[in-house]
Write a protein that holds these residues in place. Structure first.
Motif, PDB file in Angstrom:
ATOM      1  N   VAL A 123       5.418   3.301   4.009  1.00  0.00           N
ATOM      2  CA  VAL A 123       5.870   2.166   3.203  1.00  0.00           C
ATOM      3  C   VAL A 123       7.395   2.124   3.163  1.00  0.00           C
ATOM      4  O   VAL A 123       8.046   3.164   3.253  1.00  0.00           O
ATOM      5  N   ALA A 124       7.934   0.898   3.018  1.00  0.00           N
ATOM      6  CA  ALA A 124       9.397   0.752   3.048  1.00  0.00           C
ATOM      7  C   ALA A 124       9.954   0.160   1.755  1.00  0.00           C
ATOM      8  O   ALA A 124      11.147  -0.103   1.656  1.00  0.00           O
ATOM      9  N   SER A 125       9.074  -0.036   0.749  1.00  0.00           N
ATOM     10  CA  SER A 125       9.571  -0.542  -0.533  1.00  0.00           C
ATOM     11  C   SER A 125       8.649  -0.066  -1.648  1.00  0.00           C
ATOM     12  O   SER A 125       7.513   0.347  -1.392  1.00  0.00           O
ATOM     13  N   GLN A 126       9.141  -0.175  -2.880  1.00  0.00           N
ATOM     14  CA  GLN A 126       8.344   0.250  -4.026  1.00  0.00           C
ATOM     15  C   GLN A 126       7.089  -0.622  -4.161  1.00  0.00           C
ATOM     16  O   GLN A 126       5.996  -0.110  -4.418  1.00  0.00           O
ATOM     17  N   ALA A 127       7.267  -1.933  -3.929  1.00  0.00           N
ATOM     18  CA  ALA A 127       6.136  -2.855  -4.060  1.00  0.00           C
ATOM     19  C   ALA A 127       5.047  -2.507  -3.045  1.00  0.00           C
ATOM     20  O   ALA A 127       3.850  -2.463  -3.368  1.00  0.00           O
ATOM     21  N   GLU A 128       5.478  -2.243  -1.824  1.00  0.00           N
ATOM     22  CA  GLU A 128       4.526  -1.885  -0.767  1.00  0.00           C
ATOM     23  C   GLU A 128       3.798  -0.589  -1.130  1.00  0.00           C
ATOM     24  O   GLU A 128       2.591  -0.456  -0.927  1.00  0.00           O
ATOM     25  N   ALA A 129       4.552   0.378  -1.670  1.00  0.00           N
ATOM     26  CA  ALA A 129       3.969   1.667  -2.059  1.00  0.00           C
ATOM     27  C   ALA A 129       2.925   1.451  -3.149  1.00  0.00           C
ATOM     28  O   ALA A 129       1.815   1.994  -3.072  1.00  0.00           O
ATOM     29  N   GLN A 130       3.270   0.628  -4.148  1.00  0.00           N
ATOM     30  CA  GLN A 130       2.336   0.411  -5.253  1.00  0.00           C
ATOM     31  C   GLN A 130       1.048  -0.246  -4.761  1.00  0.00           C
ATOM     32  O   GLN A 130      -0.047   0.085  -5.208  1.00  0.00           O
ATOM     33  N   LYS A 131       1.194  -1.159  -3.820  1.00  0.00           N
ATOM     34  CA  LYS A 131       0.024  -1.847  -3.256  1.00  0.00           C
ATOM     35  C   LYS A 131      -0.883  -0.842  -2.531  1.00  0.00           C
ATOM     36  O   LYS A 131      -2.094  -0.811  -2.750  1.00  0.00           O
ATOM     37  N   GLN A 132      -0.278   0.010  -1.717  1.00  0.00           N
ATOM     38  CA  GLN A 132      -1.043   1.028  -0.977  1.00  0.00           C
ATOM     39  C   GLN A 132      -1.721   2.002  -1.933  1.00  0.00           C
ATOM     40  O   GLN A 132      -2.875   2.360  -1.756  1.00  0.00           O
ATOM     41  N   LEU A 133      -0.960   2.428  -2.946  1.00  0.00           N
ATOM     42  CA  LEU A 133      -1.446   3.470  -3.843  1.00  0.00           C
ATOM     43  C   LEU A 133      -2.577   2.985  -4.747  1.00  0.00           C
ATOM     44  O   LEU A 133      -3.356   3.798  -5.245  1.00  0.00           O
ATOM     45  N   ALA A 134      -2.669   1.674  -4.920  1.00  0.00           N
ATOM     46  CA  ALA A 134      -3.701   1.121  -5.797  1.00  0.00           C
ATOM     47  C   ALA A 134      -5.103   1.561  -5.372  1.00  0.00           C
ATOM     48  O   ALA A 134      -5.969   1.785  -6.207  1.00  0.00           O
ATOM     49  N   ASP A 135      -5.306   1.719  -4.070  1.00  0.00           N
ATOM     50  CA  ASP A 135      -6.641   2.100  -3.574  1.00  0.00           C
ATOM     51  C   ASP A 135      -6.779   3.597  -3.326  1.00  0.00           C
ATOM     52  O   ASP A 135      -7.771   4.042  -2.765  1.00  0.00           O
ATOM     53  N   MET A 136      -5.773   4.375  -3.665  1.00  0.00           N
ATOM     54  CA  MET A 136      -5.824   5.796  -3.305  1.00  0.00           C
ATOM     55  C   MET A 136      -6.014   6.672  -4.535  1.00  0.00           C
ATOM     56  O   MET A 136      -5.445   6.408  -5.589  1.00  0.00           O
TER      57      MET A 136
END
Ligand code: AMP
Ligand code: GLY
Length: 414
Positions: A123-136
């Motif tokens: 991931v390259a941004s906080q928003a992208e990270a939060q989106k990815q982490l939502a399912d993990m």
């Protein structure tokens, strides 16, 4: 041969100690070195990151071989530059050093060649990270992509840990360019092992295994450090594990190296997690480990200069690797405040009365006195027929060394 070692840690003192025993070494230099290397070599006031300065020194002074200790000059391309000038150098070139210089590069390499490792995304941004982490599911591991002096890894057990890590990485931008890209990794459970391998561009030749103790306090408590002690061989790496590591990790890496456009020559340090699912790669480093080197090299009976030369010439298949079956325990002494800060200028006493190997790290000599000069100050390495014997010898020697605020762990090899 005139040999120059770059670096100033315990690893470099151990390398210098071993190289100094080689009959082919007629002149030994260390840049910048420490008070320990000063006793067996000439210390140079030269920064390993000043690539052009190192190249110029080697040309002017007819250095025959350069051994690069730390990763940063390798990632900066020092071996490429030395070779361009016709100077032999030990370590991978820039393209291959990316295996340590970029977590994303190394994860993609492992993916391409089916090398077992933790599942991941980038991931390259906080928003992208939060989106990815939502399912993990937690725990989860976040890593700055680039070099971060061993500090770019966040093991997140709770949502609060995740928030803090993301804030550090993307808001505070603690790692600058190194943290622009972040790797999110699945958390692996198991026991860790370090395996350092010579690699001559074709094949991997593993050294004896090692176990690094990274936490500051006994029983693996407290924050991570650069390493507070080490044991070789790693008591958990049984012959059965080693066989599985060769089959499932080392052979796929060799096949991977053969398929890539770059060539890997030097030391590949494989950080392993031995899981219920088999061995998996935690990370690659492209140099020797610290403090692994202080435990592994005392067990190497073969001539290190010869092995280094054969590595550079792609001829390791013609080498003998002769290992001492003894166990080595290395205990690190750190200065007051480590790992948060370090304390310089405290007088170190008792080193001369030690019967075991003492490898200096953050030390300097001033006016005939030995002084602390960094976080990790020195390590004592002791060989024994058994782990218990090596443990006893290492601590007996370590207890003779005194300096204000000295911190050691009591459980290395226990
Ligand atoms: P690294 O610098 O990548 O080796 O990470 C430093 C330390 O963090 C390792 O020695 C492990 O203890 C821990 N670590 C890193 N990645 C993982 C992972 N995926 N699962 C569990 N622990 C990890
Ligand atoms: N001991 C771990 C390292 O050298 O990175």
């Amino acid at each position: 041969m005139k040999i120059l070692i770059l670096g100033n840690g315990g690893r470099e003192h151990a390398i210098a100690w071993k190289i100094a025993q080689s009959p082919t070494c007629t002149s030994l230099l260390v840049a910048p070195g420490n008070a320990g290397t000063q006793e067996i070599a000439e210390n140079l006031d030269l920064n390993p990151m000043d690539v052009e300065g190192v190249v110029a020194y080697c040309k002017d002074n007819r250095v025959d071989l350069v051994i690069v200790g730390p990763e940063a000059p390798l990632v900066a391309g020092i071996v490429d530059r030395l070779e361009e000038e016709g100077i032999r150098a030990f370590g991978p070139k820039q393209a291959a050093a990316e295996l340590e210089g970029s977590k994303s590069f190394s994860k993609r390499f492992m993916d391409r060649h089916f090398i077992p490792t933790a599942g991941y995304s980038e991931v390259a941004s906080q928003a992208e990270a939060q989106k990815q982490l939502a399912d993990m599911a937690l725990p989860i591991v976040l890593k700055a992509d680039g070099l971060a002096a061993g500090k770019g890894v966040y093991i997140c057990l709770t949502e609060a840990d995740v928030a803090e890590a993301l804030d550090d990485l993307f808001v505070k931008e603690r790692f600058g360019e190194s943290g622009k890209l972040v790797v999110i990794e699945e958390f692996m459970k198991g026991t860790e092992a370090s395996l350092l391998c010579f690699c001559d561009g074709k094949h991997l030749y593993p050294m004896e295994s090692a176990k690094d103790h990274k936490r500051i306090f006994d029983n693996e408590q407290g924050p991570n450090t650069g390493g507070m002690g080490c044991v070789s061989p790693n008591p958990e790496v049984t012959p059965a594990w080693m066989e599985q590591i060769e089959r499932e990790i080392l052979i796929p890496i060799e096949l991977g190296f053969a398929a890539e456009p770059w060539e890997f020559k030097g030391i590949l340090f494989i950080g392993l997690m031995l899981t219920s699912d088999g061995p998996k790669v935690l990370e690659f480093n492209v140099r020797m480990g610290d403090p692994e080197t202080q435990s592994v090299l005392p067990r190497l009976k073969s001539d290190l200069v010869e092995l280094i030369e054969k590595t550079i010439d792609g001829k390791l298949h013609k080498s003998d690797f002769d290992w001492d079956p003894a166990v080595c325990v290395s205990v690190v002494a750190a200065s007051k405040g480590y790992p948060w800060t370090s304390t310089k200028g405290c007088i170190i006493e008792g080193v001369e009365s030690c019967d075991e190997l003492v490898f200096h790290a953050g030390t300097k000599e001033e006016g005939g006195k030995l002084l602390t000069d960094g976080g990790r100050v020195l390590a004592v390495s002791a060989l024994g027929k058994t782990l218990d014997q090596a443990y006893e010898k290492a601590y007996k020697a370590m207890d003779k060394i005194e300096f204000e605020g000295k911190q050691i762990r009591r459980d290395i090899g226990k």
